[in-house]
Design an enzyme around this catalytic site. Structure first.
Site, PDB file in Angstrom:
ATOM      1  N   ARG A 190      25.394  42.972  29.818  1.00 29.14           N
ATOM      2  CA  ARG A 190      24.726  43.785  30.842  1.00 29.14           C
ATOM      3  C   ARG A 190      24.977  45.272  30.666  1.00 29.14           C
ATOM      4  NH1 ARG A 190      26.592  39.194  33.288  1.00 29.14           N
ATOM      5  NH2 ARG A 190      28.442  40.335  33.966  1.00 29.14           N
ATOM      6  N   GLU A 213      42.050  34.733  31.360  1.00 26.87           N
ATOM      7  CA  GLU A 213      42.939  33.962  32.227  1.00 26.87           C
ATOM      8  C   GLU A 213      43.600  32.828  31.438  1.00 26.87           C
ATOM      9  OE1 GLU A 213      42.824  31.746  36.556  1.00 26.87           O
ATOM     10  OE2 GLU A 213      41.047  32.756  35.815  1.00 26.87           O
TER      11      GLU A 213
END
Length: 171
Positions: A59, A96
């Site tokens: 994006r 993560e």
């Protein structure tokens, strides 16, 4: 058009439970809103001296491409590892659960070293920090970091104490 938050859709529990995803699709579907956001980003970087715009996959390409077009600057694409066809430099960053890497063509800063780094969102800052490392590996420097959205509660800005950070919307 300055209230971009009205054109940002909150999607609960995406991509996993507990995450409130900020979807910019409605803004992109609103021509005046998208144009205004691009124009406001250009106004916010007024006075920043830079040679190249580097945009982060995917994006960030939308805003980086529009800025490069409007400002007459070259555009360097920072992509995920293995997606660029020419010789690259790479930098890893933590996720993560594991790591990922971004890559940049070795000749991406041929127009000059001062770089405006652009993405759609500043979140934890991991991808942008790795992207900044790529620019530094190539002998460049970060003139500023610009994004449409900053998720201040994730404190990504803390990774950029020595760089100017610009955003239009803060959550």
């Amino acid at each position: 058009m300055n209230n971009y938050a009205d054109l940002i859709r909150a999607v609960p529990d995406f991509p996993k439970p507990g995450i409130q995803f900020k979807d910019i699709t409605p803004l992109l579907q609103h021509p005046q809103g998208f144009q205004a956001a691009v124009n406001d980003l250009i106004a916010k970087v007024d006075g920043v001296e830079f040679d190249t715009i580097a945009a982060v996959d995917a994006r960030g390409f939308l805003f980086g491409g529009a800025l490069a077009y409007q400002m007459g600057k070259p555009l360097a694409l920072i992509r995920k590892r293995g997606k660029l066809p020419y010789e690259t430099v790479e930098a890893e960053y933590a996720l993560e659960y594991g790591t990922a890497a971004v890559a940049l063509h070795v000749d991406a800063l041929s127009a000059g070293p001062r770089t405006l780094l652009v993405d759609d969102v500043i979140a934890t800052g991991g991808t942008l920090r790795a992207s900044a490392e790529l620019i530094k590996i190539l002998g460049g420097e970060i003139a500023a970091i610009a994004a449409l959205i900053e998720l201040t509660f994730l404190n990504g800005r803390a990774l950029f104490e020595n760089e100017r950070v610009i955003s239009l919307i803060s959550y």
